[in-house]
Scaffold this motif. Structure first.
Motif, PDB file in Angstrom:
ATOM      1  N   GLU A 124       0.848  -1.192   0.000  1.00  0.00           N
ATOM      2  CA  GLU A 124       0.000   0.000   0.000  1.00  0.00           C
ATOM      3  C   GLU A 124       0.884   1.243   0.000  1.00  0.00           C
ATOM      4  O   GLU A 124       1.912   1.294   0.666  1.00  0.00           O
ATOM      5  CB  GLU A 124      -0.933  -0.005   1.207  1.00  0.00           C
ATOM      6  CG  GLU A 124      -1.983  -1.094   1.137  1.00  0.00           C
ATOM      7  CD  GLU A 124      -3.051  -0.957   2.208  1.00  0.00           C
ATOM      8  OE1 GLU A 124      -3.061   0.070   2.919  1.00  0.00           O
ATOM      9  OE2 GLU A 124      -3.896  -1.867   2.326  1.00  0.00           O
ATOM     10  N   ARG A 125       0.454   2.245  -0.753  1.00  0.00           N
ATOM     11  CA  ARG A 125       1.276   3.436  -0.970  1.00  0.00           C
ATOM     12  C   ARG A 125       1.350   4.281   0.295  1.00  0.00           C
ATOM     13  O   ARG A 125       0.340   4.560   0.927  1.00  0.00           O
ATOM     14  CB  ARG A 125       0.695   4.267  -2.116  1.00  0.00           C
ATOM     15  CG  ARG A 125       1.574   5.429  -2.543  1.00  0.00           C
ATOM     16  CD  ARG A 125       1.101   5.984  -3.865  1.00  0.00           C
ATOM     17  NE  ARG A 125       1.869   7.141  -4.276  1.00  0.00           N
ATOM     18  CZ  ARG A 125       1.482   8.400  -4.068  1.00  0.00           C
ATOM     19  NH1 ARG A 125       0.321   8.635  -3.496  1.00  0.00           N
ATOM     20  NH2 ARG A 125       2.223   9.417  -4.473  1.00  0.00           N
ATOM     21  N   LEU A 126       2.553   4.685   0.671  1.00  0.00           N
ATOM     22  CA  LEU A 126       2.779   5.519   1.843  1.00  0.00           C
ATOM     23  C   LEU A 126       3.549   6.752   1.410  1.00  0.00           C
ATOM     24  O   LEU A 126       4.751   6.708   1.159  1.00  0.00           O
ATOM     25  CB  LEU A 126       3.559   4.751   2.911  1.00  0.00           C
ATOM     26  CG  LEU A 126       3.646   5.399   4.293  1.00  0.00           C
ATOM     27  CD1 LEU A 126       2.270   5.461   4.934  1.00  0.00           C
ATOM     28  CD2 LEU A 126       4.594   4.628   5.198  1.00  0.00           C
ATOM     29  N   THR A 127       2.835   7.883   1.282  1.00  0.00           N
ATOM     30  CA  THR A 127       3.446   9.138   0.863  1.00  0.00           C
ATOM     31  C   THR A 127       4.265   9.733   2.009  1.00  0.00           C
ATOM     32  O   THR A 127       4.125   9.317   3.166  1.00  0.00           O
ATOM     33  CB  THR A 127       2.368  10.134   0.439  1.00  0.00           C
ATOM     34  OG1 THR A 127       1.546  10.445   1.585  1.00  0.00           O
ATOM     35  CG2 THR A 127       1.497   9.557  -0.672  1.00  0.00           C
ATOM     36  N   PRO A 128       5.127  10.715   1.712  1.00  0.00           N
ATOM     37  CA  PRO A 128       5.873  11.367   2.804  1.00  0.00           C
ATOM     38  C   PRO A 128       4.964  11.947   3.882  1.00  0.00           C
ATOM     39  O   PRO A 128       5.286  11.897   5.071  1.00  0.00           O
ATOM     40  CB  PRO A 128       6.659  12.461   2.079  1.00  0.00           C
ATOM     41  CG  PRO A 128       6.844  11.928   0.688  1.00  0.00           C
ATOM     42  CD  PRO A 128       5.589  11.170   0.387  1.00  0.00           C
ATOM     43  N   THR A 129       3.805  12.499   3.477  1.00  0.00           N
ATOM     44  CA  THR A 129       2.871  13.043   4.469  1.00  0.00           C
ATOM     45  C   THR A 129       2.336  11.940   5.375  1.00  0.00           C
ATOM     46  O   THR A 129       2.234  12.090   6.594  1.00  0.00           O
ATOM     47  CB  THR A 129       1.702  13.750   3.770  1.00  0.00           C
ATOM     48  OG1 THR A 129       2.222  14.812   2.955  1.00  0.00           O
ATOM     49  CG2 THR A 129       0.723  14.320   4.778  1.00  0.00           C
ATOM     50  N   LYS A 130       1.981  10.802   4.777  1.00  0.00           N
ATOM     51  CA  LYS A 130       1.465   9.688   5.565  1.00  0.00           C
ATOM     52  C   LYS A 130       2.547   9.109   6.470  1.00  0.00           C
ATOM     53  O   LYS A 130       2.272   8.730   7.609  1.00  0.00           O
ATOM     54  CB  LYS A 130       0.905   8.609   4.644  1.00  0.00           C
ATOM     55  CG  LYS A 130      -0.378   9.022   3.929  1.00  0.00           C
ATOM     56  CD  LYS A 130      -0.937   7.881   3.106  1.00  0.00           C
ATOM     57  CE  LYS A 130      -2.267   8.274   2.466  1.00  0.00           C
ATOM     58  NZ  LYS A 130      -2.860   7.170   1.677  1.00  0.00           N
ATOM     59  N   ALA A 131       3.770   9.044   5.963  1.00  0.00           N
ATOM     60  CA  ALA A 131       4.864   8.550   6.795  1.00  0.00           C
ATOM     61  C   ALA A 131       5.098   9.482   7.985  1.00  0.00           C
ATOM     62  O   ALA A 131       5.281   9.030   9.126  1.00  0.00           O
ATOM     63  CB  ALA A 131       6.135   8.415   5.964  1.00  0.00           C
ATOM     64  N   GLY A 132       5.066  10.797   7.721  1.00  0.00           N
ATOM     65  CA  GLY A 132       5.221  11.765   8.812  1.00  0.00           C
ATOM     66  C   GLY A 132       4.084  11.670   9.808  1.00  0.00           C
ATOM     67  O   GLY A 132       4.289  11.782  11.020  1.00  0.00           O
ATOM     68  N   GLY A 133       2.867  11.455   9.297  1.00  0.00           N
ATOM     69  CA  GLY A 133       1.729  11.298  10.192  1.00  0.00           C
ATOM     70  C   GLY A 133       1.853  10.065  11.063  1.00  0.00           C
ATOM     71  O   GLY A 133       1.521  10.091  12.257  1.00  0.00           O
ATOM     72  N   SER A 134       2.351   8.981  10.498  1.00  0.00           N
ATOM     73  CA  SER A 134       2.533   7.757  11.270  1.00  0.00           C
ATOM     74  C   SER A 134       3.551   7.959  12.389  1.00  0.00           C
ATOM     75  O   SER A 134       3.328   7.558  13.535  1.00  0.00           O
ATOM     76  CB  SER A 134       2.988   6.616  10.354  1.00  0.00           C
ATOM     77  OG  SER A 134       2.017   6.335   9.375  1.00  0.00           O
ATOM     78  N   LEU A 135       4.661   8.618  12.072  1.00  0.00           N
ATOM     79  CA  LEU A 135       5.689   8.852  13.083  1.00  0.00           C
ATOM     80  C   LEU A 135       5.187   9.808  14.163  1.00  0.00           C
ATOM     81  O   LEU A 135       5.505   9.648  15.345  1.00  0.00           O
ATOM     82  CB  LEU A 135       6.951   9.408  12.416  1.00  0.00           C
ATOM     83  CG  LEU A 135       7.661   8.453  11.447  1.00  0.00           C
ATOM     84  CD1 LEU A 135       8.847   9.142  10.786  1.00  0.00           C
ATOM     85  CD2 LEU A 135       8.116   7.183  12.167  1.00  0.00           C
ATOM     86  N   THR A 136       4.396  10.807  13.760  1.00  0.00           N
ATOM     87  CA  THR A 136       3.816  11.731  14.742  1.00  0.00           C
ATOM     88  C   THR A 136       2.880  10.992  15.697  1.00  0.00           C
ATOM     89  O   THR A 136       2.900  11.211  16.915  1.00  0.00           O
ATOM     90  CB  THR A 136       3.047  12.847  14.026  1.00  0.00           C
ATOM     91  OG1 THR A 136       3.938  13.559  13.158  1.00  0.00           O
ATOM     92  CG2 THR A 136       2.445  13.826  15.030  1.00  0.00           C
ATOM     93  N   ALA A 137       2.046  10.116  15.134  1.00  0.00           N
ATOM     94  CA  ALA A 137       1.120   9.347  15.967  1.00  0.00           C
ATOM     95  C   ALA A 137       1.871   8.458  16.952  1.00  0.00           C
ATOM     96  O   ALA A 137       1.498   8.357  18.131  1.00  0.00           O
ATOM     97  CB  ALA A 137       0.202   8.504  15.082  1.00  0.00           C
ATOM     98  N   LEU A 138       2.931   7.823  16.498  1.00  0.00           N
ATOM     99  CA  LEU A 138       3.708   6.959  17.387  1.00  0.00           C
ATOM    100  C   LEU A 138       4.410   7.774  18.467  1.00  0.00           C
ATOM    101  O   LEU A 138       4.536   7.329  19.612  1.00  0.00           O
ATOM    102  CB  LEU A 138       4.733   6.167  16.577  1.00  0.00           C
ATOM    103  CG  LEU A 138       4.144   5.131  15.609  1.00  0.00           C
ATOM    104  CD1 LEU A 138       5.254   4.478  14.794  1.00  0.00           C
ATOM    105  CD2 LEU A 138       3.359   4.074  16.366  1.00  0.00           C
TER     106      LEU A 138
END
Length: 316
Positions: A124-138
């Motif tokens: 599944e595609r993970l854009t830089p924004t989504k990657a940043g959002g994932s790290l922020t959530a963690l």
């Protein structure tokens, strides 16, 4: 459409399934605290899964649950071991020291973990924004884990975060299964597998039932029937029709409902730092699910006036 004939509009049940999942899973957090008044974490884990397994087995003759293929047994075992057995044991132990609402805030990191795992293993595609959002959530979940001052809180909070990892692995594991089986079938397979892994806990659990308060036993039975049996069934229905990232995005509503339920049921008020961590986590989830803007259509150059020569525009 012919005159006099009313067309039938097909209702999309996916949002309803997601809403039911949010409500059922949110109320599970305070119910666990009530059940722990009469059962240990391991005993509650087995009792909850056993009730859910029996409920699913009872409806099997009417819903035609098929026998799984032998090649899928390892994936079913993985789903049961991570999303059922390990998840229950870790979350129940964590809630011995972590308030129910705070535990739900930590579990809000599940969509971020699921998105990262889906990008790595499902393509599944993970854009830089989504990657940043994932790290922020963690990062928000990590802040919650470090926010407590009570004895045993921090270790228990990290245990709840480990339970979140188990649920994220469950979401990843069941996605391929849902291509060949119904949501009810996948929920039943995983529930039965998870219960089988905890069968060694059956003797102590059975001995604890006569001595447990009635409220604790009622809470444990409700956990098995509603959040487990019904909740995982409707969740499987939803995730079969959506991507893992999109489906798990709805789970960031669980903490808000769980905090309200924990306040009304148990009178819990979360620590301000935990609330801050929860807000950071939800901000990360909003980034994770932010949709990119569609590109604007190119504006054609104006036609030259009579007597003028058309030159290409310079775009800096």
């Amino acid at each position: 459409m012919l005159p006099g004939r009313v067309g039938r509009v097909k209702l999309d049940k996916t949002p309803l399934a997601l809403a039911a999942t949010v409500l059922l899973w949110a109320t599970a957090f305070p119910a666990i605290r009530v059940a722990l008044d009469g059962y240990g974490p391991a005993q509650l884990s087995f009792l909850r899964l056993a009730v859910a397994s029996l409920a699913l087995a009872a409806v099997t003759p009417w819903l035609s649950i098929r026998r799984p293929a032998r090649d899928d047994l390892w994936r079913i075992g993985l789903a049961g071991g991570t999303g059922m057995s390990a998840y229950q044991l870790l979350l129940n132990w964590g809630e011995l020291h972590v308030p129910a609402g705070t535990a739900s805030l930590i579990m809000a990191a599940v969509p971020a973990m699921s998105a990262l795992l889906a990008a790595r293993f499902l393509g599944e595609r993970l854009t830089p924004t989504k990657a940043g959002g994932s790290l922020t959530a963690l990062a928000g979940a990590g802040l919650i884990a470090l926010s407590g001052t009570e004895s045993g809180y921090t270790a228990a909070a990290w245990t709840v975060l480990a339970a979140a990892c188990g649920q994220a692995l469950y979401h990843l594991t069941i996605k391929p299964l849902l291509r060949h089986y119904t949501g009810l079938e996948v929920a039943a397979y995983a529930m039965w597998a998870g219960t089988a892994f905890l069968l060694p806990l059956a003797p102590t659990t059975i001995r604890a039932v006569p001595h447990a308060p009635l409220g604790a036993t009622a809470a444990a039975v409700c956990l098995g029937l509603l959040p487990s049996a019904t909740g995982f069934f409707v969740w499987g229905y939803a995730v079969a029709r959506l991507s893992v990232t999109t489906a798990t995005a709805a789970l960031y509503l669980v903490p808000a409902v769980a905090l309200a339920a924990s306040y009304l049921w148990l009178g819990e008020q979360p620590h301000p730092t935990a609330v801050l961590g929860g807000l950071i986590t939800i901000t990360g989830l909003l980034l994770l699910n932010k949709r990119p803007r569609p590109p604007r259509p190119a504006t054609p150059d104006p036609a030259p006036r009579p007597g003028e020569t058309a030159f290409p525009r310079h775009h800096s």
